[in-house]
Design a protein around this motif. Sequence first.
Motif, PDB file in Angstrom:
ATOM      1  N   THR A  46       0.757  -1.184  -0.056  1.00  5.14           N
ATOM      2  CA  THR A  46      -0.055   0.090   0.092  1.00  5.14           C
ATOM      3  C   THR A  46       0.830   1.289   0.062  1.00  5.14           C
ATOM      4  O   THR A  46       0.662   2.353  -0.978  1.00  5.14           O
ATOM      5  N   TYR A  55      -3.288   8.300   1.101  1.00  5.95           N
ATOM      6  CA  TYR A  55      -4.013   7.068   2.058  1.00  5.95           C
ATOM      7  C   TYR A  55      -4.737   7.626   3.289  1.00  5.95           C
ATOM      8  O   TYR A  55      -5.851   7.056   3.446  1.00  5.95           O
ATOM      9  N   VAL A  56      -4.281   8.748   3.778  1.00  9.29           N
ATOM     10  CA  VAL A  56      -4.973   9.252   5.108  1.00  9.29           C
ATOM     11  C   VAL A  56      -6.483   9.883   4.555  1.00  9.29           C
ATOM     12  O   VAL A  56      -7.317   9.501   5.215  1.00  9.29           O
ATOM     13  N   TYR A  58      -8.107   8.771   2.047  1.00  2.00           N
ATOM     14  CA  TYR A  58      -9.031   7.747   1.486  1.00  2.00           C
ATOM     15  C   TYR A  58      -9.745   7.155   2.748  1.00  2.00           C
ATOM     16  O   TYR A  58     -10.549   6.806   2.943  1.00  2.00           O
ATOM     17  N   LEU A  59      -8.787   6.990   3.847  1.00  2.00           N
ATOM     18  CA  LEU A  59      -9.287   6.313   5.294  1.00  2.00           C
ATOM     19  C   LEU A  59     -10.408   7.370   5.861  1.00  2.00           C
ATOM     20  O   LEU A  59     -11.476   6.898   6.281  1.00  2.00           O
ATOM     21  N   GLU A  60     -10.129   8.727   5.799  1.00  2.00           N
ATOM     22  CA  GLU A  60     -10.916   9.820   6.249  1.00  2.00           C
ATOM     23  C   GLU A  60     -12.422   9.686   5.566  1.00  2.00           C
ATOM     24  O   GLU A  60     -13.439  10.085   6.310  1.00  2.00           O
ATOM     25  N   GLY A  63     -12.898   5.043   3.063  1.00  2.00           N
ATOM     26  CA  GLY A  63     -12.377   3.890   2.136  1.00  2.00           C
ATOM     27  C   GLY A  63     -12.077   2.682   2.853  1.00  2.00           C
ATOM     28  O   GLY A  63     -11.800   2.603   4.017  1.00  2.00           O
ATOM     29  N   HIS A  64     -12.292   1.688   1.995  1.00  2.48           N
ATOM     30  CA  HIS A  64     -12.135   0.197   2.604  1.00  2.48           C
ATOM     31  C   HIS A  64     -10.751  -0.126   2.710  1.00  2.48           C
ATOM     32  O   HIS A  64      -9.872   0.142   1.811  1.00  2.48           O
ATOM     33  N   THR A  65     -10.508  -1.189   3.765  1.00  2.00           N
ATOM     34  CA  THR A  65      -9.152  -1.940   3.623  1.00  2.00           C
ATOM     35  C   THR A  65      -9.315  -3.155   3.974  1.00  2.00           C
ATOM     36  O   THR A  65     -10.412  -3.642   4.215  1.00  2.00           O
ATOM     37  N   ASP A  68     -11.599  -4.683   6.648  1.00  2.00           N
ATOM     38  CA  ASP A  68     -12.945  -4.621   6.722  1.00  2.00           C
ATOM     39  C   ASP A  68     -13.355  -6.102   6.553  1.00  2.00           C
ATOM     40  O   ASP A  68     -14.416  -6.690   6.543  1.00  2.00           O
ATOM     41  N   ALA A 110      -3.632  -2.308   6.356  1.00  2.00           N
ATOM     42  CA  ALA A 110      -3.780  -1.406   7.344  1.00  2.00           C
ATOM     43  C   ALA A 110      -3.073  -1.844   8.756  1.00  2.00           C
ATOM     44  O   ALA A 110      -3.131  -3.307   8.857  1.00  2.00           O
ATOM     45  N   GLU A 112      -4.034  -1.591  11.430  1.00  2.00           N
ATOM     46  CA  GLU A 112      -5.175  -1.912  12.311  1.00  2.00           C
ATOM     47  C   GLU A 112      -5.496  -3.369  12.409  1.00  2.00           C
ATOM     48  O   GLU A 112      -6.083  -4.089  13.354  1.00  2.00           O
TER      49      GLU A 112
END
Length: 280
Positions: A46, A55-56, A58-60, A63-65, A68, A110, A112
């Motif tokens: 990524t 990328y940040v 996209y997450l805000e 956006g899916h990772t 999910d 991610a 996470e």
Amino acid sequence: MKVVSFVNMKGGVAKTTLSINIADCMATRHGLRVLIIDLDPQFNATQALVHGSDYVGYLEKGGHTIVDIFDDNPRVQTSSVKGELPAQPLALEEIKPMVRKNNLFLLPGALELYRLDMTGGQGREHRLKRYIDIVKSSGLYDLVIIDTPPTPSTWMSAALIASDYYLVPVKPEPLSVTGVDLLRNVINRVKENYSLGIECLGVVLTISDERETVYKNAKEYLDSAAFWKGKRFKKSLLKRTEIARRQGNQELILDTDDSKLKMAIADITREALQKLGLEN
């Protein structure tokens, strides 16, 4: 649609470099629609494909990772107006990859992912396979490439369960070369535990200087070992210090002006397509 996992239990063998550049070459030069799934919790693929600020953003925007796919537990979302509200996990059908460029798509990784409990008995290791079955039925992609973590784990098992083939990048050095037999044992154990029909697509020597003795020794070993004989790709990924630097700026091999390097990735990609029966 074919699914290929790039696997090795040793870091630093250019696994991510090989996977994203083969995907890019298939999309750019062969017109195939390729989905990259970043299953490595370090999400190097990524970072090599998406600038940090993008990328940040996209997450805000929600956006899916990869998280999910595996996170099937309800989560709590905090609202300044309504307080804490339960949020249901996404249905697999709702998870959409991002567009990296024409014909090239990415389901980002991610950090996470580390927080998820992936102990045995939960069935989470099958969720990636279920997602890819949905992707396959959509007819949107010709190929899925999974970049896996460099350790035997539930994540690696999930990738193998979901794949038709696995490809092994190997750096031509003694520890990496002898480690492929240990990797094969791990893969065989997963195949037996889950009754998989996954096949070895082959071995690609990476970070290679064909003049060096270690390269010649690695080539000789792979060409003579009972299981690996005939599985070594004809071309190797050349040793270039600039590859890592360029990846840090989201530049891929085909973006460079290094003709020998571009020819190498083109030849490796062409051989992969032949083995997959996707040559056009």
